[in-house]
Scaffold this motif. Structure first.
Motif, mmCIF file in Angstrom:
data_model
loop_
_atom_site.group_PDB
_atom_site.id
_atom_site.type_symbol
_atom_site.label_atom_id
_atom_site.label_comp_id
_atom_site.label_asym_id
_atom_site.label_seq_id
_atom_site.Cartn_x
_atom_site.Cartn_y
_atom_site.Cartn_z
ATOM 1 N N ASN B 29 1.065 -1.180 -0.047
ATOM 2 C CA ASN B 29 0.171 0.013 0.007
ATOM 3 C C ASN B 29 0.856 1.207 -0.184
ATOM 4 O O ASN B 29 1.490 1.657 1.197
ATOM 5 C CB ASN B 29 -0.859 -0.045 1.380
ATOM 6 C CG ASN B 29 -2.011 1.198 0.927
ATOM 7 O OD1 ASN B 29 -1.702 2.020 0.352
ATOM 8 N ND2 ASN B 29 -2.881 1.005 1.997
ATOM 9 N N ARG B 30 1.089 1.677 -1.077
ATOM 10 C CA ARG B 30 1.706 3.092 -1.224
ATOM 11 C C ARG B 30 1.032 4.427 -1.228
ATOM 12 O O ARG B 30 1.627 5.454 -1.115
ATOM 13 C CB ARG B 30 2.541 3.219 -2.544
ATOM 14 C CG ARG B 30 3.886 2.382 -2.322
ATOM 15 C CD ARG B 30 4.532 2.397 -3.688
ATOM 16 N NE ARG B 30 4.158 1.051 -4.551
ATOM 17 C CZ ARG B 30 4.590 -0.024 -4.535
ATOM 18 N NH1 ARG B 30 5.492 -0.292 -3.715
ATOM 19 N NH2 ARG B 30 4.204 -0.988 -5.069
ATOM 20 N N VAL B 31 -0.298 4.137 -1.062
ATOM 21 C CA VAL B 31 -1.189 5.446 -1.215
ATOM 22 C C VAL B 31 -1.303 5.877 0.421
ATOM 23 O O VAL B 31 -1.158 7.176 0.470
ATOM 24 C CB VAL B 31 -2.719 5.028 -1.706
ATOM 25 C CG1 VAL B 31 -3.751 6.174 -1.509
ATOM 26 C CG2 VAL B 31 -2.817 4.457 -3.107
ATOM 27 N N GLU B 33 -2.865 5.673 4.569
ATOM 28 C CA GLU B 33 -4.323 5.798 5.099
ATOM 29 C C GLU B 33 -4.837 7.244 4.565
ATOM 30 O O GLU B 33 -4.199 8.082 4.412
ATOM 31 C CB GLU B 33 -4.270 6.028 6.516
ATOM 32 C CG GLU B 33 -3.818 4.564 6.954
ATOM 33 C CD GLU B 33 -5.166 3.496 7.125
ATOM 34 O OE1 GLU B 33 -5.941 3.972 7.579
ATOM 35 O OE2 GLU B 33 -4.794 2.550 6.472
ATOM 36 N N VAL B 34 -6.021 6.908 3.741
ATOM 37 C CA VAL B 34 -6.790 7.761 3.246
ATOM 38 C C VAL B 34 -7.556 8.700 4.305
ATOM 39 O O VAL B 34 -8.665 8.347 4.600
ATOM 40 C CB VAL B 34 -7.578 7.457 2.214
ATOM 41 C CG1 VAL B 34 -8.463 9.022 1.438
ATOM 42 C CG2 VAL B 34 -7.019 7.088 1.118
ATOM 43 N N VAL B 35 -6.812 9.462 4.918
ATOM 44 C CA VAL B 35 -7.621 10.416 6.146
ATOM 45 C C VAL B 35 -7.703 11.903 5.846
ATOM 46 O O VAL B 35 -7.321 12.196 4.741
ATOM 47 C CB VAL B 35 -6.881 10.110 7.520
ATOM 48 C CG1 VAL B 35 -6.994 8.787 8.221
ATOM 49 C CG2 VAL B 35 -5.451 10.566 7.275
ATOM 50 N N VAL B 41 -0.192 12.195 -3.134
ATOM 51 C CA VAL B 41 -1.203 12.533 -4.164
ATOM 52 C C VAL B 41 -2.415 11.734 -4.403
ATOM 53 O O VAL B 41 -3.743 12.368 -4.521
ATOM 54 C CB VAL B 41 -0.319 12.982 -5.444
ATOM 55 C CG1 VAL B 41 -1.359 13.590 -6.505
ATOM 56 C CG2 VAL B 41 0.879 13.739 -5.083
ATOM 57 N N SER B 42 -2.045 10.389 -4.371
ATOM 58 C CA SER B 42 -3.256 9.466 -4.855
ATOM 59 C C SER B 42 -4.232 9.677 -3.622
ATOM 60 O O SER B 42 -5.601 9.642 -3.941
ATOM 61 C CB SER B 42 -2.667 8.142 -4.804
ATOM 62 O OG SER B 42 -1.659 8.218 -5.666
ATOM 63 N N TYR B 45 -6.460 12.674 -4.202
ATOM 64 C CA TYR B 45 -7.285 12.457 -5.230
ATOM 65 C C TYR B 45 -8.647 11.594 -4.680
ATOM 66 O O TYR B 45 -9.786 11.870 -5.208
ATOM 67 C CB TYR B 45 -6.842 11.757 -6.411
ATOM 68 C CG TYR B 45 -5.991 12.793 -7.211
ATOM 69 C CD1 TYR B 45 -5.935 14.024 -7.049
ATOM 70 C CD2 TYR B 45 -4.669 12.201 -7.840
ATOM 71 C CE1 TYR B 45 -5.190 14.986 -7.875
ATOM 72 C CE2 TYR B 45 -3.995 12.992 -8.823
ATOM 73 C CZ TYR B 45 -3.932 14.507 -8.647
ATOM 74 O OH TYR B 45 -3.333 15.251 -9.399
ATOM 75 N N LEU B 46 -8.133 10.548 -4.084
ATOM 76 C CA LEU B 46 -9.071 9.547 -3.616
ATOM 77 C C LEU B 46 -10.341 10.177 -2.483
ATOM 78 O O LEU B 46 -11.400 10.113 -2.639
ATOM 79 C CB LEU B 46 -8.821 8.373 -2.830
ATOM 80 C CG LEU B 46 -8.140 7.430 -3.679
ATOM 81 C CD1 LEU B 46 -7.569 6.276 -3.168
ATOM 82 C CD2 LEU B 46 -9.114 6.760 -4.723
ATOM 83 N N LYS B 47 -9.682 11.080 -1.728
ATOM 84 C CA LYS B 47 -10.473 11.788 -0.757
ATOM 85 C C LYS B 47 -11.323 12.693 -1.218
ATOM 86 O O LYS B 47 -12.465 12.965 -0.989
ATOM 87 C CB LYS B 47 -9.569 12.323 0.338
ATOM 88 C CG LYS B 47 -10.196 12.958 1.632
ATOM 89 C CD LYS B 47 -9.425 13.147 2.678
ATOM 90 C CE LYS B 47 -8.225 14.302 2.364
ATOM 91 N NZ LYS B 47 -9.118 15.631 2.372
ATOM 92 N N PRO B 50 -14.975 12.293 -4.430
ATOM 93 C CA PRO B 50 -16.313 11.988 -4.502
ATOM 94 C C PRO B 50 -17.043 13.274 -3.815
ATOM 95 O O PRO B 50 -18.417 13.546 -3.649
ATOM 96 C CB PRO B 50 -16.479 10.706 -3.606
ATOM 97 C CG PRO B 50 -15.208 10.798 -2.878
ATOM 98 C CD PRO B 50 -14.162 11.182 -3.862
#
Lengths: 130, 240
Positions: B29-31, B33-35, B41-42, B45-47, B50
């Protein structure tokens, strides 16, 4: 029912070697065709194969174990932590289109050369030498 | 002798590539934790996609919105490739006579089948680029599917003509609308290609502001350009 994740956790080394190995193998095959083939069309095909290998490498680096597609489709809104890296995918989308453009222009040049010299063998196209 | 050198070179290249990529373990997992305070950068974008862009497909949001300027350049490269192809394979009016398609005449099975399949393939392509912000698809993919439909017709009917002036008009109109949408973002907001998602909600067909409109324009442009390339490359004057 074996999902890819189960296989992946069980044979991690083999899967890693397989994915990276096939990508690097495609690059090597393409380079071989570019360097050693005499027919211009085959050289262009070799360039396309190198392209494919690099794309595979990119997408493979973006993969996350047990990841899903980076799309918030209904029922998958909460899976934000599991989504694979979307940036390499976007870059590859760009690279595929540019690769198509390069291949098309290269093929048109090959057609021109063939019409001019009556051959597509680079050894017989003497005026290219310097 | 040359072959030996090339093989040694390839072995060295392969060795170094495999050594390099052994260090990058597959599936990590190089992204991160999406917090809220995400650092990659990824993850950003993911956060943001939407909530801010209101687009379901993050790849589409990156291609069309975050990296929209890059996509404009990409479409320009495709346009230049088509133009370059046309000028490299240019024929004068008097050379135009003996030109024919380099395909063998197709059997009646193939030609009838492709006549039935052609509208369905085009419909699939249109579906793919209209739903580019909801499903894994988009303008480039849909345009390529439409071009395969035209390729089917071109190889099964020897005198199937594609009007290049129509293709040029479609291409120019789509390209100009892409740029105009970009300038609209510049006027109504503060930056070129700024997205203004006001109508619709996540995962409905009408959502995402200007992203679906741009992707539809890209779809038309790519379809026209790829069809033009295929038609130019297939029409060749046979040797006397």
């Amino acid at each position: 029912m074996h999902s890819f994740d189960q296989v992946f956790t069980q044979y991690q080394d083999i899967v890693t070697t397989g994915v990276y190995g096939s990508a690097i193998g495609l690059i090597i095959i393409g380079l071989y065709a570019v360097l050693l083939k005499k027919n211009l069309t085959k050289i262009v095909i070799g360039l396309s194969i190198i392209d494919a290998g690099i794309h595979l490498l990119f997408v493979a680096i973006g993969y996350i174990q047990g990841g899903t597609a980076p799309i918030f489709s209904p029922g998958h809104e909460g899976e934000i932590q599991k989504m694979v890296d979307p940036v390499p995918q976007a870059l590859v989308l760009t690279a595929i289109v540019i690769g198509f453009a390069v291949t098309a222009v290269a093929l048109s040049l090959v057609i021109r050369l063939y019409k001019h010299h009556n051959t597509s063998n680079i050894d017989q196209i003497k005026s290219l030498k310097w | 002798m040359k072959k030996v050198f090339v093989l040694i070179l390839l072995a060295v290249v392969g060795l170094y590539l495999s050594n390099t990529f052994n260090l990058i373990s597959f599936g990590d997992n190089r992204v991160g934790e999406v917090v809220e305070e995400t650092t990659t950068v990824s993850g950003y974008y993911l956060k943001e996609t939407p909530t801010k862009s209101e687009v379901a497909n993050v790849v589409t949001a990156i291609v069309v919105n975050y990296r929209g300027f890059d996509t404009l350049g990409e479409v320009t490269v495709l346009f230049l490739a088509t133009t370059g192809l046309g000028s490299i394979l240019f024929r004068r009016k008097e050379e135009e006579e003996g030109v024919e398609r380099l395909s063998k005449p197709a059997s009646s099975l193939v030609s009838t089948g492709s006549r039935i399949l052609f509208p369905l393939v085009v419909l699939l392509g249109v579906y793919v680029f209209i739903h580019g912000h909801l499903t894994p698809g988009g303008g480039f993919q849909g345009g390529a599917i439409i071009a395969t439909g035209f390729l089917l017709m071109l190889i099964s009917y020897k005198n199937y003509k594609v009007s290049h002036s129509t293709l040029g008009w479609v291409e120019s109109f789509a390209g100009i609308s892409f740029v105009l949408i970009g300038f609209w973002g510049l006027i109504s907001s503060h930056s070129f290609l700024q997205n203004i998602p006001q109508v619709g909600e996540l995962n409905s067909l009408i959502s995402g502001g200007v992203i679906p409109i741009i992707y539809i324009a890209v779809g038309f442009k790519v379809a026209a350009e790829l069809t033009g390339v295929l038609d130019i490359l297939l029409n060749i004057k046979p040797k006397k």
